[in-house]
Write an enzyme that holds these catalytic residues in place. Sequence first.
Site, PDB file in Angstrom:
ATOM      1  N   GLU A   1       7.218 124.065 -78.228  1.00  0.00           N
ATOM      2  CA  GLU A   1       7.665 122.800 -77.624  1.00  0.00           C
ATOM      3  C   GLU A   1       9.071 122.891 -77.042  1.00  0.00           C
ATOM      4  O   GLU A   1       9.500 121.995 -76.309  1.00  0.00           O
ATOM      5  CB  GLU A   1       7.610 121.689 -78.679  1.00  0.00           C
ATOM      6  CG  GLU A   1       6.182 121.294 -79.041  1.00  0.00           C
ATOM      7  CD  GLU A   1       6.115 120.276 -80.163  1.00  0.00           C
ATOM      8  OE1 GLU A   1       7.115 120.117 -80.886  1.00  0.00           O
ATOM      9  OE2 GLU A   1       5.052 119.643 -80.320  1.00  0.00           O
TER      10      GLU A   1
ATOM     11  N   GLU B   1      -1.319 137.085 -95.504  1.00  0.00           N
ATOM     12  CA  GLU B   1      -0.076 136.594 -96.098  1.00  0.00           C
ATOM     13  C   GLU B   1       0.349 137.397 -97.322  1.00  0.00           C
ATOM     14  O   GLU B   1       1.496 137.317 -97.762  1.00  0.00           O
ATOM     15  CB  GLU B   1      -0.210 135.123 -96.488  1.00  0.00           C
ATOM     16  CG  GLU B   1      -1.124 134.843 -97.667  1.00  0.00           C
ATOM     17  CD  GLU B   1      -1.101 133.382 -98.062  1.00  0.00           C
ATOM     18  OE1 GLU B   1      -0.522 133.077 -99.107  1.00  0.00           O
ATOM     19  OE2 GLU B   1      -1.646 132.554 -97.311  1.00  0.00           O
TER      20      GLU B   1
END
EC number: 4.2.1.126
Length: 346
Positions: free
Chosen positions: A118, A149
């Site tokens: 953004e 992960e």
Amino acid sequence: MSTHSEGASSARRPPVPESANPSTGSGTDERDSIRAELATLSTEQVNERHPDLDALSTRELVAAMNEDNRSVPDAVAAVEPEIARAVEAIVERLRRGGRLVYLGAGTAGRMGILDASEAPPTFGTDPGLIVGLIAGGPGAIQQAVENAEDRDDLGRADLESLSITADDAVVGVSASGRTPYVLGALEYARSIGAITIGLSCNAGSPLARDADIGIEAVVGPELLTGSTRLKAGTAQKLVLNMLSTITMVRLGKTYRNLMVDLRTTNEKLRARAERTVMLATDVDAATAAKTLASVDGWVKAAILVLVTGIAADEAVARLRGGDGSLSAAIAAHAVEDPTEAAPDVH
């Protein structure tokens, strides 16, 4: 309002004991260790206010979730000093030509990617200035990549692929504060001198302990036990909003409280650009549009033209030649020509 639907109290089930181990006798030593560690995390505790979630009506579920979310801003407020330190550190690195890199697994990784993606349309930044990494690579944005992960070497490898330097700022995001992918990445970032920031939602986390700056927004038990995409994810989003937005303000990417470096890539943003120029200079829409056209749609330059009266090419040159701050450019012109005065924002 009661937290249980009518008649639900008679069917209440006892809470799951903290010591319950559904896979006793069949789990590996590693899983035994992980379960024991999870039992110590506040984000993994059972929410005692709503133990019978599936017995509530839809209306009660909405109320319960809204009530639970109210604690998140307070958790973020408690770490404002650490957030401010992190912003100052990031600003210093970006002024040196460095980058801001977010990384995490699952929800935490997606939050970083969202914030990074953004920045260019909002602040006109290069897409490489703020980067988001997620364990498992781009495919993990929409679909979980199993076991990614759990590997600290993947975090290191992802940073190495970006050619991280001491000029960069690396923000590791992990609700638990113990994700190996994130810990491995930050260990590597520290080893080459990059500033490291650890954002977690549990107190005393390895992530915050090992980072140069630790931010621990402790949100407590989730409404749905262990689902850290809820309050923890919301807290992460709030903190990342602060890190990027305040950094951009400090770097002169705004004018007062207006977005003046936004990219006009669609009709809505072109209309917003015109409105921003109108708000900053008190001109009409036609004048705003004409001035924007003269500076290739650059809101900041259009405002400088209208406030100071200088030519479009000179306004662009001044902004590109300075630190990019519109306020500074206007102030410098006022020194040159004291008869000029900046307009108020309406």
